[in-house]
Motif scaffolding. Structure first.
Motif, PDB file in Angstrom:
ATOM      1  N   ASP A 203       0.953  -1.401  -0.159  1.00 18.61           N
ATOM      2  CA  ASP A 203       0.833  -0.050   0.517  1.00 18.61           C
ATOM      3  C   ASP A 203       1.139   0.970   0.093  1.00 18.61           C
ATOM      4  OD1 ASP A 203      -2.342  -1.866   0.003  1.00 18.61           O
ATOM      5  OD2 ASP A 203      -2.502  -0.832   2.228  1.00 18.61           O
ATOM      6  N   ASP A 204       0.492   2.534   0.945  1.00 17.70           N
ATOM      7  CA  ASP A 204       1.471   3.087   1.259  1.00 17.70           C
ATOM      8  C   ASP A 204       2.504   3.021   1.760  1.00 17.70           C
ATOM      9  OD1 ASP A 204      -1.104   5.027   0.157  1.00 17.70           O
ATOM     10  OD2 ASP A 204      -1.688   4.531   1.923  1.00 17.70           O
ATOM     11  N   ALA A 334      -0.899 -15.393   4.705  1.00 18.94           N
ATOM     12  CA  ALA A 334      -2.476 -16.444   4.895  1.00 18.94           C
ATOM     13  C   ALA A 334      -2.732 -15.434   2.972  1.00 18.94           C
ATOM     14  CB  ALA A 334      -3.915 -15.834   5.102  1.00 18.94           C
ATOM     15  N   MET A 335      -2.033 -14.246   2.497  1.00 23.63           N
ATOM     16  CA  MET A 335      -2.896 -14.193   0.919  1.00 23.63           C
ATOM     17  C   MET A 335      -1.414 -13.049   1.087  1.00 23.63           C
ATOM     18  SD  MET A 335      -5.526 -14.614  -0.264  1.00 23.63           S
ATOM     19  CE  MET A 335      -5.331 -14.015  -1.906  1.00 23.63           C
ATOM     20  N   LEU A 336      -1.368 -12.473  -0.512  1.00 19.80           N
ATOM     21  CA  LEU A 336      -0.137 -11.635  -0.026  1.00 19.80           C
ATOM     22  C   LEU A 336      -0.464 -10.206  -0.182  1.00 19.80           C
ATOM     23  CD1 LEU A 336       2.303 -12.975  -2.987  1.00 19.80           C
ATOM     24  CD2 LEU A 336       2.504 -12.434  -0.826  1.00 19.80           C
ATOM     25  N   GLY A 337       0.432  -9.043   0.631  1.00 23.62           N
ATOM     26  CA  GLY A 337       0.163  -7.421   0.242  1.00 23.62           C
ATOM     27  C   GLY A 337      -0.275  -7.130  -0.950  1.00 23.62           C
ATOM     28  N   ARG A 338      -0.289  -5.649  -1.295  1.00 23.43           N
ATOM     29  CA  ARG A 338      -0.900  -5.113  -2.327  1.00 23.43           C
ATOM     30  C   ARG A 338       0.949  -4.260  -2.469  1.00 23.43           C
ATOM     31  NH1 ARG A 338      -4.105  -3.538  -6.724  1.00 23.43           N
ATOM     32  NH2 ARG A 338      -3.682  -2.282  -7.050  1.00 23.43           N
ATOM     33  N   ARG A 339       1.644  -5.051  -3.787  1.00 26.02           N
ATOM     34  CA  ARG A 339       2.873  -4.138  -3.620  1.00 26.02           C
ATOM     35  C   ARG A 339       2.933  -3.213  -4.758  1.00 26.02           C
ATOM     36  NH1 ARG A 339       5.776 -10.061  -2.135  1.00 26.02           N
ATOM     37  NH2 ARG A 339       4.252 -10.010  -0.001  1.00 26.02           N
ATOM     38  N   HIS A 416       6.864  -8.636   7.754  1.00 24.87           N
ATOM     39  CA  HIS A 416       7.166  -9.494   6.526  1.00 24.87           C
ATOM     40  C   HIS A 416       8.224  -8.034   6.127  1.00 24.87           C
ATOM     41  CE1 HIS A 416       7.033 -13.237   3.865  1.00 24.87           C
ATOM     42  NE2 HIS A 416       6.982 -12.091   2.721  1.00 24.87           N
ATOM     43  N   GLY A 417       8.382  -7.330   6.277  1.00 27.33           N
ATOM     44  CA  GLY A 417       9.429  -5.670   6.671  1.00 27.33           C
ATOM     45  C   GLY A 417       8.825  -5.212   5.534  1.00 27.33           C
ATOM     46  N   GLY A 418       7.443  -4.582   6.006  1.00 29.78           N
ATOM     47  CA  GLY A 418       6.231  -4.374   5.850  1.00 29.78           C
ATOM     48  C   GLY A 418       5.709  -4.371   4.223  1.00 29.78           C
ATOM     49  N   ARG A 419       6.196  -5.787   3.724  1.00 30.50           N
ATOM     50  CA  ARG A 419       4.895  -6.425   2.838  1.00 30.50           C
ATOM     51  C   ARG A 419       3.904  -6.592   2.582  1.00 30.50           C
ATOM     52  NH1 ARG A 419       9.049  -7.272  -1.149  1.00 30.50           N
ATOM     53  NH2 ARG A 419       7.856  -8.648  -2.465  1.00 30.50           N
ATOM     54  N   GLN A 420       3.172  -7.033   3.828  1.00 24.47           N
ATOM     55  CA  GLN A 420       1.606  -7.568   3.730  1.00 24.47           C
ATOM     56  C   GLN A 420       0.417  -6.688   4.493  1.00 24.47           C
ATOM     57  OE1 GLN A 420       2.788 -10.399   2.095  1.00 24.47           O
ATOM     58  NE2 GLN A 420       1.169 -11.383   3.284  1.00 24.47           N
ATOM     59  N   LEU A 421      -0.042  -6.644   5.555  1.00 21.36           N
ATOM     60  CA  LEU A 421      -0.297  -5.608   6.161  1.00 21.36           C
ATOM     61  C   LEU A 421      -0.253  -4.048   6.985  1.00 21.36           C
ATOM     62  CD1 LEU A 421      -3.343  -4.764   6.618  1.00 21.36           C
ATOM     63  CD2 LEU A 421      -3.019  -5.551   8.928  1.00 21.36           C
ATOM     64  N   ASP A 422      -0.392  -3.275   5.833  1.00 22.05           N
ATOM     65  CA  ASP A 422       0.277  -2.265   6.135  1.00 22.05           C
ATOM     66  C   ASP A 422      -0.678  -1.055   7.447  1.00 22.05           C
ATOM     67  OD1 ASP A 422       1.877   0.281   5.689  1.00 22.05           O
ATOM     68  OD2 ASP A 422       0.920   1.968   4.014  1.00 22.05           O
ATOM     69  N   LEU A 536       1.526  10.008  -1.259  1.00 23.05           N
ATOM     70  CA  LEU A 536       0.950   9.255  -2.429  1.00 23.05           C
ATOM     71  C   LEU A 536       0.024   9.953  -2.487  1.00 23.05           C
ATOM     72  CD1 LEU A 536       0.577   7.165  -5.135  1.00 23.05           C
ATOM     73  CD2 LEU A 536      -0.866   6.021  -3.776  1.00 23.05           C
ATOM     74  N   TYR A 537      -0.519  10.700  -1.528  1.00 25.57           N
ATOM     75  CA  TYR A 537      -1.724  11.866  -1.255  1.00 25.57           C
ATOM     76  C   TYR A 537      -1.287  13.578  -1.304  1.00 25.57           C
ATOM     77  CZ  TYR A 537      -5.253  14.386   0.897  1.00 25.57           C
ATOM     78  OH  TYR A 537      -6.331  15.349   1.547  1.00 25.57           O
TER      79      TYR A 537
END
Length: 553
Positions: A203-204, A334-339, A416-422, A536-537
């Motif tokens: 995400d962000d 369980a699922m991959l974060g949105r990178r 996970h190095g910030g790669r999953q749940l922001d 981004l914002y």
């Protein structure tokens, strides 16, 4: 099979030629020492397709001998889903028709190479045992007979050559003074695809940055007038000696940055007596990485649990046979974060196509995911092996307590190095909550606690140890060191951290790791987070304007 949809994952130019078979050419099928498995069944006594003398650029695949000779004409007729999708890789023909929907890089890139020799792009990214993990043995149809030049690598770009030239202009290692220097240099020489994969987060990317920034909110209370003439930073992790209180954490696809990939990471860790954790999605096979290490060099394995549990069980058995020292089960995916940085480099994206599954359809790790993973699986792993079982990805106190109840040997506090749940909390902040509870309940000796994420300095390591961590893991920093200087870069990165640790311990007034306690830290600012800027914002925000004078336009 790994043809990244994002095209990612380029860091070295292999220039593989593949194999060109002619009628009457010798065919050799030597036995491999290790058994392999697919779809829950072990393929015992797997056979490898041997190279023609002089071939150096191909990978000897761990694929069982199958079928008959396939002519070039027959291969080229199977170039679509209706007629079957056949691909030649290093002299063998594979039927990938049924594999299309499960390919983590998407079906389109396989279809692009249907009826062709895909050796060049395959050899660029994949471990030799990749097909034994994902394909039934009968999908290997047999050897190709006849000449067929490898198809063009569509992930290559004109800029690759320029980056390789820049790689030749890297500064001397003696000019690299800290871990962050490797990251800066990697950003310059890696392709945008590879850099996006290594550096991206969910995400962000708030958590990515917070993992590091949290350390900056912890200050020291150093002691003075103590004898620090002899400082010892050696320790033991899960009963295994380590020369320093940090380890190389698992990170996927190291060959994107350096063609030796995890092999040179293993050698660099071995040079300095540091433990390497091997990823389930390494770009070399587990056996090859273990073989690259020194004799008796301790290594761990990071396990992504497959929905077919037999695959995971057999992986653990393989780790036992190869002499690995612990199994780290990743539990936060369980699922991959949105990178999103990574998603922008996908290949074959339709301009107007929007997929509800795109956040997890372009990463090889999805082959190892199962949303049904529970504590019962951890209990099963514990029951089937004498190796220490560690769960990696714990993010709250309650789950550490549950881990103790289930007899887990250690936990890794990690997001996970910030790669999953922001907006997951920084592991060092979670650590500050966990250890007082364990001490209050007199459980601190029941389990070893590790953390990873955001660590870049020796002072970061010391802060975690003062809070009660047994050790810390670094993932991306070793990818960057390996991408720039290979084995020597990994060795240098370890040496830099060790030097910082030795100096910082002396300045802190301690001579051994057991002297590191919370009293040496000022934690008053740790939980006082300042919201990081939302880049981004802010990029799209137009500030309110004050009223204008009449003579202003």
């Amino acid at each position: 099979m790994r043809f990244p949809r994002s095209g990612l994952r380029i860091g070295s130019r292999w220039g593989s030629r593949g194999l060109h078979w002619r009628a009457g050419a010798p065919r050799m099928w030597p036995k491999l020492p290790n058994a392999h498995f697919t779809a829950g069944a072990i393929i015992a006594g797997s056979l490898a397709f041997a190279a023609i003398a002089g071939e150096k650029d191909f990978i000897r695949l761990d694929t069982a001998q199958q079928g008959r000779e396939i002519t070039v004409d027959e291969l080229q007729k199977h170039n679509n889903e209706e007629d079957g999708v056949w691909v030649c890789i290093n002299g063998l023909v594979y039927d990938l028709t049924d594999f299309l929907p499960m390919h983590p890089g998407g079906a389109k890139i396989i279809l692009h190479y249907a009826g062709k020799n895909a050796s060049t792009i395959f050899n660029k990214f994949h471990a030799k045992d990749v097909f034994t993990k994902f394909l039934d043995p009968e999908k290997c149809l047999g050897p190709l007979v006849g000449d067929l030049e490898p198809a063009e690598d569509i992930t290559a770009s004109e800029e690759d050559e320029e980056r390789e030239q820049l790689r030749g202009q890297l500064p001397k290692l003696s000019k690299v003074f800290n871990i962050s220097d490797f990251e800066y240099l990697s950003k310059r020489i890696l392709t945008p695809h590879a850099w996006a994969y290594y550096s991206s987060a969910a995400d962000d990317e708030i958590t990515l940055r917070e993992n590091h920034y949290a350390f900056s909110r912890i200050f020291f209370n150093p002691k003075v007038l103590t004898d620090v003439s002899d400082v010892d930073i050696s320790t033991e992790f899960l009963g295994v000696k380590s020369s320093a209180p940090f380890y190389c954490s698992a990170a996927a696809q190291a060959r994107m940055g350096n063609e030796d990939g995890e092999l040179s990471i293993a050698r660099g860790c071995g040079n300095e007596g540091i433990i390497q954790m091997i990823s389930s999605t390494a770009s070399y096979s587990l056996g090859e990485i273990v073989e690259a290490a020194r004799k008796n060099q301790p290594q761990w394995f990071q396990l992504y649990v497959n929905e077919d549990r037999d695959i995971s069980y057999n992986t653990i058995k393989q780790c036992e046979k190869l002499g690995l020292k612990a199994i780290f089960v990743t539990v936060d995916t369980a699922m991959l974060g949105r990178r999103e940085k990574d998603l922008k480099f996908r290949l074959f994206d339709d301009e107007d196509e929007v997929s509800s599954t795109e956040s997890h359809a372009d990463d090889p790790l999805m082959n190892f995911k199962d949303v049904r993973l529970t504590w019962e699986d951890i209990d099963k792993f514990k029951s089937m092996t004498k190796l220490p079982i560690v769960i990696k990805g714990v993010q709250r106190v309650q789950d550490v307590l549950l881990a103790i109840d289930h007899g887990v040997d250690a936990v890794v506090l990690s997001n996970h190095g910030g790669r999953q749940l922001d907006f997951s909390r920084a592991p060092v902040e979670v650590l500050a909550d966990v250890m007082p509870v364990l001490k209050e309940k007199k459980l601190e000796e029941k389990i070893e606690v590790y953390i990873d994420g955001g660590i870049r300095r020796g002072t970061d390591v010391l802060k975690a140890l003062c809070l009660g961590a047994k050790g810390v893991g670094l993932g991306r920093p070793f990818l960057y060191a390996n991408s720039t200087y290979g084995e020597q870069g990994v060795t240098r990165a370890i040496q830099l951290l060790k030097r910082e640790l030795l100096l910082d311990m002396k300045l802190l007034g301690v001579s051994k790791l057991s002297d590191l306690t919370p009293e040496l830290l000022d934690l008053r600012s740790l939980h006082n987070r300042t919201a990081p800027p939302d880049m981004l914002y802010n990029a799209g925000y137009e500030p309110l304007a004050p009223p204008k004078f009449l003579n202003e336009t």
